[in-house]
Enzyme design. Structure first.
Site, PDB file in Angstrom:
ATOM      1  N   ASP B 196       0.834  -1.194   0.000  1.00  0.00           N
ATOM      2  CA  ASP B 196       0.000   0.000   0.000  1.00  0.00           C
ATOM      3  C   ASP B 196       0.871   1.248   0.000  1.00  0.00           C
ATOM      4  OD1 ASP B 196      -2.373   1.305  -0.015  1.00  0.00           O
ATOM      5  OD2 ASP B 196      -2.632   1.278   2.150  1.00  0.00           O
ATOM      6  N   ASP B 377      -9.138  -0.904   3.252  1.00  0.00           N
ATOM      7  CA  ASP B 377      -8.645  -0.567   4.582  1.00  0.00           C
ATOM      8  C   ASP B 377      -9.580  -1.106   5.655  1.00  0.00           C
ATOM      9  OD1 ASP B 377      -6.551   0.827   3.412  1.00  0.00           O
ATOM     10  OD2 ASP B 377      -7.829   2.551   3.091  1.00  0.00           O
TER      11      ASP B 377
END
Lengths: 250, 456
Positions: B196, B377
């Site tokens: 990420d 997330d």
């Protein structure tokens, strides 16, 4: 039925703080953030303490003096942490006031400051209840209960929930007293809070005696009551003073 | 008494944190409820094979080195698959296959809600022995799914419903991910956090490309993202404006806490993708404005109008408002000396100007789209907490606090950087750290103390 009992234990320990959270804290996002950060701070302090004591664990459960040492060091550390928290809060207060000026909004009221202190205390208290009581409650939801030898009159879960409740009260309101004491420079309050915390911690040593919990828990609630009364008196005095000042200034 | 400043600070942060907390809480409940008689993977049945453990199936009897090696390989394969798929999606978006992406995402949402969600519902029904017949169950599930698909991708649906379905998508996928073996879960989480970080921040990272592409086309980010917007339009623009300066908040630039790709079961992907074309037609008339205000072009125009500096929108408005108020004050005092009649006229004038000012604030609001958090997330936070829930409540709480504080840090960074940021790295790092600290250090300490009824 056992699920009901488990929920009951949880509510004994955390019910008052839950209602406090819903009625006061949850309306103001900033207070929620304060609760979260103070909980995190308390968790960190617990981890540091357990890191320090890890090498000596497990302590033998027959002698009580190592435990008293443990409690004294932990309380000392947490009181140091309270000072640290106060430092941060002072900086935050300045920032908030400056921000309020910029937004042409009123500065923090006295009640706001007290609420921030309350939120900080609630964070400490909730963290205490969660780690010392709630985390052990998982078996209480199962199909049995658990007694320990030293306190055979009540289930272990009930005892720990009761103790947790008294500590939640002590933590929550001692933060208000301490912050007020720091801001007024009141030496008595500044000493009062750590002393009460330490005494409450040491009172739990009574539980080492056989059936000691029957004495220890009322003593603990006495401490909690003392804190509550002191906090109430102080808040009343501050608020009436404040109102008087407001009226005289108008 | 005027409202104190406490009420207006941090609204956005809480707006993001509360759905994340709800998602994590429900995943933990699900894990707790289903783990005793886990219907997905009873000990007898073979462990499921997903994209996250293609290479290596963990066996409790394997040695630590074997587990570690296998988990590392799994994580590597998983991240590579995700990276490839994200690149493909970015390429599709680059060549303007927006409709394809949109429909593909619809299909994925349908698939997740119907099959994965369906199996979770089934196991809940089995576990609690809820008396439901097959037809009713099918109808309910079908309706749930269809409304979900509609709400995720089309306008005219209350934002609260959209948010609800986003959270439930997160819960469903996260509940599946908690069934990965333990070592693989931890390594995959760490690997994803690193991925990420790279994908959002490194030049040429796929997610960075995606964000830049979307902002250069004045389009919404083509992805499944949770949008934390106020459900009801706030009554006074003033208080809303307040939030923005301090403690992270809205931004006029395309800033979002970055999303993260998600892989589903057995190679099938429900990655963040497709296009999120709705931006709340739910608020009636004002939403039209809101949509128009979003394009950077308009915002630039207004910026030029309200202030010549290139500072962010909010400060421009902040600066201009007190000026105007001061101006009123001056004129007020001048006019008071003349006559009451003129004053009345002026009052009208003032009202008009005040209205204009309100308008400005509204514009500002339209720009302030709130913080957006990728669905990935949600999922991986919940996976971490769900995995912690399999050990103890203490670790759950510690991980929750760590993740939320990491999210808070990310949001504060967001208000400083004003660009898309990866939301996973800080939170996952803190979460993993606190998990192991709690498990290794704190648990023996706390249990040892509190079983002796000692507390402090």
């Amino acid at each position: 039925m056992t699920v009901v009992a488990g929920i009951g234990y949880v509510l004994i320990a955390l019910g008052p703080s839950l209602s406090l959270f819903v009625s006061v804290i949850s309306k103001k996002p900033f207070l929620i953030l304060t609760v979260l950060s103070s909980t995190l701070l308390w968790l960190i302090s617990l981890i540091v303490m357990s890191g320090l004591w890890r090498a000596f664990l497990p302590l033998s459960s027959s002698s009580w003096w190592p435990y008293s040492l443990l409690i004294i060091t932990s309380v000392g550390f947490q009181e140091g942490l309270r000072l640290f928290f106060w430092r941060i809060y002072r900086k935050l207060e300045d920032i908030l006031d400056a921000f309020a000026d910029r937004m042409s909004k009123p500065r923090l009221f006295l009640t706001d400051k007290m609420q921030i202190a309350l939120a900080g205390g609630l964070g400490h208290g909730v963290a205490h209840a969660v780690f010392f009581c709630l985390s052990l409650l998982t078996p209480a939801f199962g199909p049995a209960t658990f007694y320990i030898e030293r306190c055979s009159k009540m289930p272990f879960f009930l005892v720990s929930a009761l103790i947790a409740l008294s500590f939640v009260t002590i933590h929550t309101f001692s933060m208000v007293i301490a912050f007020n004491g720091y801001s007024e420079g009141n030496k008595v309050d500044q000493v009062f809070v750590p002393v009460v915390h330490l005494v409450a911690g040491l009172v739990t040593l009574v539980n080492f005696a056989h059936e000691g919990c029957l004495v220890g828990i009322p003593l603990l609630y006495l401490m909690a009551l003392l804190i509550l009364l002191h906090c109430g008196k102080m808040a009343w005095r501050r608020l009436t003073e404040n109102r008087g000042r407001l009226e005289s200034s108008q | 008494m005027e409202s104190s400043i406490l009420e207006s600070i941090g609204v956005e942060i809480i707006g993001v944190m509360s759905p994340v907390s709800i998602c994590m809480f429900l995943v933990v409940l699900l894990v707790y409820a289903l783990s005793p008689a886990n219907p997905f993977s009873t000990p007898s049945s073979p462990p499921i094979r997903t994209a996250a453990n293609l290479v290596y199936l963990e066996n409790p009897s394997d040695s630590t080195a074997q587990k570690l090696e296998g988990a590392l390989l799994n994580a590597l394969v998983f991240v590579v698959i995700i990276a490839v798929v994200t690149f493909v999606l970015v390429a599709l978006y680059y060549f303007k296959f927006t409709n394809f992406l949109k429909n593909y995402t619809r299909f994925s949402a349908f698939f997740v809600l119907a099959t994965m969600g369906g199996s979770i519902f089934l196991s809940i029904i089995q576990h609690f022995s809820i008396p439901v017949d097959a037809i009713t169950c099918f109808l309910l599930l079908f309706n749930f799914t269809v409304v979900g698909v509609l709400s995720v991708f089309s306008g005219g649906i209350p934002i609260i419903l959209r948010q609800f379905y986003m959270v439930s998508l997160g819960i469903i996928v996260a509940a599946w991910f908690t069934k990965l073996p333990e070592w693989t879960t931890w390594i995959v989480l760490v690997a994803l956090a690193v991925y990420d970080l790279v994908a959002v921040l490194a030049p040429g990272g796929p997610l960075k490309l995606l964000v830049e592409l979307a902002s250069s086309r004045d389009e919404e980010l083509p992805a499944l993202v949770y949008e934390a917007r106020p459900v009801a339009p706030p009554q006074n623009g003033g208080s809303h404006r307040t939030n923005m300066g301090l403690l992270a908040a809205g931004f006029s630039q395309p800033g979002s806490v970055e999303m993260q790709s998600v892989s589903g079961n057995s190679g099938w992907r429900n990655d963040v993708d497709g296009s999120r074309d709705t931006l709340g037609n739910d608020e009636g008339g004002s939403s039209r404005d809101g949509r128009e205000e979003i394009s950077p072009l308009v915002s630039n125009a207004r910026q030029r109008r309200s202030s010549s500096s290139d500072s962010p929108e909010y400060s421009a408005v902040n600066v201009s408002t007190p000026n105007r108020v001061g101006h009123f004050g001056d004129r007020d005092s001048q006019i008071e000396e003349t006559s009451p009649l003129v004053e009345a006229v002026h009052a009208g004038n003032q009202r008009e100007q005040a209205a204009m000012e309100d308008d400005d604030a509204d514009d500002n609001l339209g720009l302030n789209r709130g913080i957006r958090l990728g669905l990935g997330d949600f999922i991986f936070y919940s996976v971490l907490v769900g995995r912690a829930a399999m050990y103890d409540l203490m670790t759950v709480y510690a991980c929750y606090l760590a993740i939320v504080s990491g999210l808070g840090c990310t949001l504060i960074l967001l208000s400083v950087c004003r660009r898309a940021l990866p939301a996973l790295p800080i939170s996952i790092a803190l979460g993993v750290m606190f998990y192991f600290l709690t498990r290794l250090l704190m648990e023996p300490f706390v249990v040892g103390i509190s079983t002796n009824l000692l507390m402090f």
